[in-house]
Enzyme design. Sequence first.
Site, mmCIF file in Angstrom:
data_model
loop_
_atom_site.group_PDB
_atom_site.id
_atom_site.type_symbol
_atom_site.label_atom_id
_atom_site.label_comp_id
_atom_site.label_asym_id
_atom_site.label_seq_id
_atom_site.Cartn_x
_atom_site.Cartn_y
_atom_site.Cartn_z
ATOM 1 N N ASP A 1 1.247 10.028 3.936
ATOM 2 C CA ASP A 1 1.485 10.945 4.649
ATOM 3 C C ASP A 1 0.451 11.795 5.548
ATOM 4 O OD1 ASP A 1 3.819 12.028 6.356
ATOM 5 O OD2 ASP A 1 4.578 13.057 4.470
ATOM 6 N N LYS B 1 10.608 3.436 2.645
ATOM 7 C CA LYS B 1 10.502 4.798 2.756
ATOM 8 C C LYS B 1 11.273 5.693 1.311
ATOM 9 C CE LYS B 1 10.203 7.343 6.629
ATOM 10 N NZ LYS B 1 9.277 8.099 7.175
ATOM 11 N N CYS C 1 19.282 46.881 -12.600
ATOM 12 C CA CYS C 1 19.376 45.563 -13.264
ATOM 13 C C CYS C 1 20.873 45.066 -12.989
ATOM 14 C CB CYS C 1 19.017 45.514 -14.765
ATOM 15 S SG CYS C 1 19.186 44.052 -15.560
ATOM 16 N N CYS D 1 13.236 44.854 -14.985
ATOM 17 C CA CYS D 1 14.144 45.849 -15.516
ATOM 18 C C CYS D 1 13.861 46.539 -16.654
ATOM 19 C CB CYS D 1 15.561 44.705 -16.091
ATOM 20 S SG CYS D 1 16.718 45.512 -17.108
ATOM 21 N N LYS E 1 2.136 4.561 1.598
ATOM 22 C CA LYS E 1 2.296 4.899 2.981
ATOM 23 C C LYS E 1 1.873 6.384 3.035
ATOM 24 C CE LYS E 1 5.218 4.922 7.147
ATOM 25 N NZ LYS E 1 5.030 6.326 7.422
ATOM 26 N N TYR F 1 -7.043 1.371 6.421
ATOM 27 C CA TYR F 1 -6.058 0.263 5.898
ATOM 28 C C TYR F 1 -6.040 -0.978 6.955
ATOM 29 C CZ TYR F 1 -2.971 3.328 8.367
ATOM 30 O OH TYR F 1 -2.384 4.165 9.341
ATOM 31 N N GLU G 1 0.726 -1.208 -0.035
ATOM 32 C CA GLU G 1 -0.142 0.086 0.036
ATOM 33 C C GLU G 1 0.908 1.118 0.108
ATOM 34 O OE1 GLU G 1 -2.194 -0.658 3.501
ATOM 35 O OE2 GLU G 1 -3.383 -1.858 3.032
ATOM 36 N N CYS H 1 19.025 45.098 -22.584
ATOM 37 C CA CYS H 1 19.396 44.198 -21.561
ATOM 38 C C CYS H 1 19.982 42.757 -21.874
ATOM 39 C CB CYS H 1 18.447 43.979 -20.358
ATOM 40 S SG CYS H 1 19.146 42.840 -19.147
ATOM 41 N N CYS I 1 22.305 44.729 -16.747
ATOM 42 C CA CYS I 1 22.537 45.911 -17.802
ATOM 43 C C CYS I 1 22.742 47.251 -17.125
ATOM 44 C CB CYS I 1 21.619 45.801 -18.673
ATOM 45 S SG CYS I 1 19.997 46.372 -18.145
#
Length: 681
Positions: A119, A315, A409, A427, A117, A226, A115, A433, A412
Amino acid sequence: MDRSEPRTEVAALREALDYHRHRYFVLDDPEISDAEYDALFDRLAALEDSHPELVTSDSPTQRVGAAPSSQFDAVRHDTPMLSLDKCTSTDELAAWEERCRRLLDADDELSYFCEPKIDGVAVSLLYTDRVLVRAATRGDGETGEDITSNVRTIPQIPFRLPADAPSPLEVRGEVYMPITGFLAFNRRALATGERTIVNPRNGAAGSLRQLDPAVTAKRPLAMFCYSIGETAGGWQPRSHADVVAALQRWGLPTNRRGSWQENLNGCADYVDALLAERDSLNYAIDGAVIKVDDLALRPRLGQVTRKPRWAIAYKYPSEEASTVLVDVDFQVGRTGAITPVAKLEPVFVGGVTVSNATLHNMDEVTRLDLRIGDTVLIHRAGDVIPQVMKVVESKRPQDARAVMMPRECPVCGSAIVQEGDEVVARCSGGLKCRAQRKERLRHFASRHALDIEGLGDKLVDQLLAADLVNGPADLYRLTVDQIAGLERMGVKSARNLLAALAASKRTTFARFIHALGIREVGETTAATLSREFKTLDALVAADEETLQEVEDVGPVVASRIASFFADETNRLLAEELHDEIGIAWEVVDEEPQTAPLDGQTWVLTGSLEAMTRNDAKAALNDLGAKVAASVSKNTTVVVAGPGAGSKRTRAEALGIEIMDEAEFRQRLADLGKATQDPDVP
Ligand code: IVH
């Protein structure tokens, strides 16, 4: 049925509501509309209102019935709620089975039940006389907390079990927050300035810890059951598979990915397959659980320190980690947008080492209250760019420094400006640029734009540095000698690039529009615009008003498009690319009024070989079909490539048309959509 008798009608309504609740929340396959469900519910509530003596605690109206409490009562678990031993490699998994077999003196292979796991938060449900009477957290395994009022608000959980369920019955499982619900919750919280949730597990735990069930009721929660406790009314299942099948039969939510495996090899395959699916699931998992299936073997295996020997958690790499923010860089994007990027002390997360994370914009930096030197929590799932989730404030060093947006910037030196109430700073250098020029070229050549093979990041950099190109049109004027003269390039790769450039001249109008890099105009909008306007002249000539008449084009997008072409440089570039350089697309004379797949929903699953998923999706969208992530009874067709799993199974169960990639390509061809064949230039 005698409707004149309120008691009879109330009973019938409750039964109907519970049936439809199960279909909707557990089976994900409703038979009636939300409005019809609401009408039944309102009718029941009205009857209960006028006949308070008919209200019972298992009535569907009583999910959020309880008043806020001041604390949770302690609940002792008759059978302790155990935790799991863990492993992280197939070798360790094999060693675990080895030990099981040694203890059992088993020569033959064992079979298992695997199955995901989940969380979330482990919860025990107690049904007495088939009515839900108590729900409790795991706590320390011996004693948990009574969270009945909160758990009752979870719509998936039945108040009543059918007559064939044993009594009393303790059911165990995991309460979790679905990812979609988690994201929606945070989106709303951000909009209203409320606290966001760090991850789905904290979301589930925090929601169950609310003293006011009305708050829990507003949180998106769900459950996977489960196992059963020892209290099972004398029922003696023989295998874990039996238990899961029975839970499902009784209307309890179980995980569809649970699966019986004949031997340990099957388990190892399961572990791999589940990991591959991890990022497409709507719930967070941190591994797979492998359980000896034969329940008679379990007592013989016993347990050590609260961990049964008959089960093990495999895991997966954690998708979360903490590390230190070393610095913040500012990157300049294609449209000049300045993005703060977190420079991190390298950390292993989600299976790779990460040293950068996006911070999106300065609002995000402020929201996180981020300072340089802070310890931060990072999340990385799948191929998504790592995100900074939160600052661990307790670890903030004295000399932590504020993050400041530069005024100029970094590339540039032009001023950085912020328009109106936009969150994004930009910018102001435009194509002066170099960063913007570079990003624009990269975008132009990218896979979803003109798809110029071989023109990657590095090469764009080299071409700019050598002053060989400035904008997209210059690419088409490059010579073999010029390219071959660059570092690590030769005559052969230069020829290849020129061939790729030549090939890119035959494209679609949608790709061409997308390639221009108009702000707010992504692939979908580009496709819509191409359908509507068909020619560059028509698109360039369209004013804002005309543009707004196009489906899904709002005032912002319309103004972006109009001002893009109002800029002479942009307009001349587009025209130059089309008229002089000869980038061309097929002109479809007559577009049918309705697209052939209008109203259909397609699902793509498994891998595709001759085309990318994105191209498949784009082709379907062009034909009018929606592409959905999951299979439901509203799905029209499922395209199942190699490796297709549960979506295919579900489609089979629902009797939905399934086709393989070859059939799919044939269908596209029949509908006049040629798919690119990789072998034909
Ligand atoms: S079996 C031995 N099955 O993982 C009994 N647990 O680390 C243990 N969990 O406390 C429960 N998904 O909260 C089992 N499919 C699953 C699970 C699962 C998540 C949690 C559960 C348990 C923890 C152990």
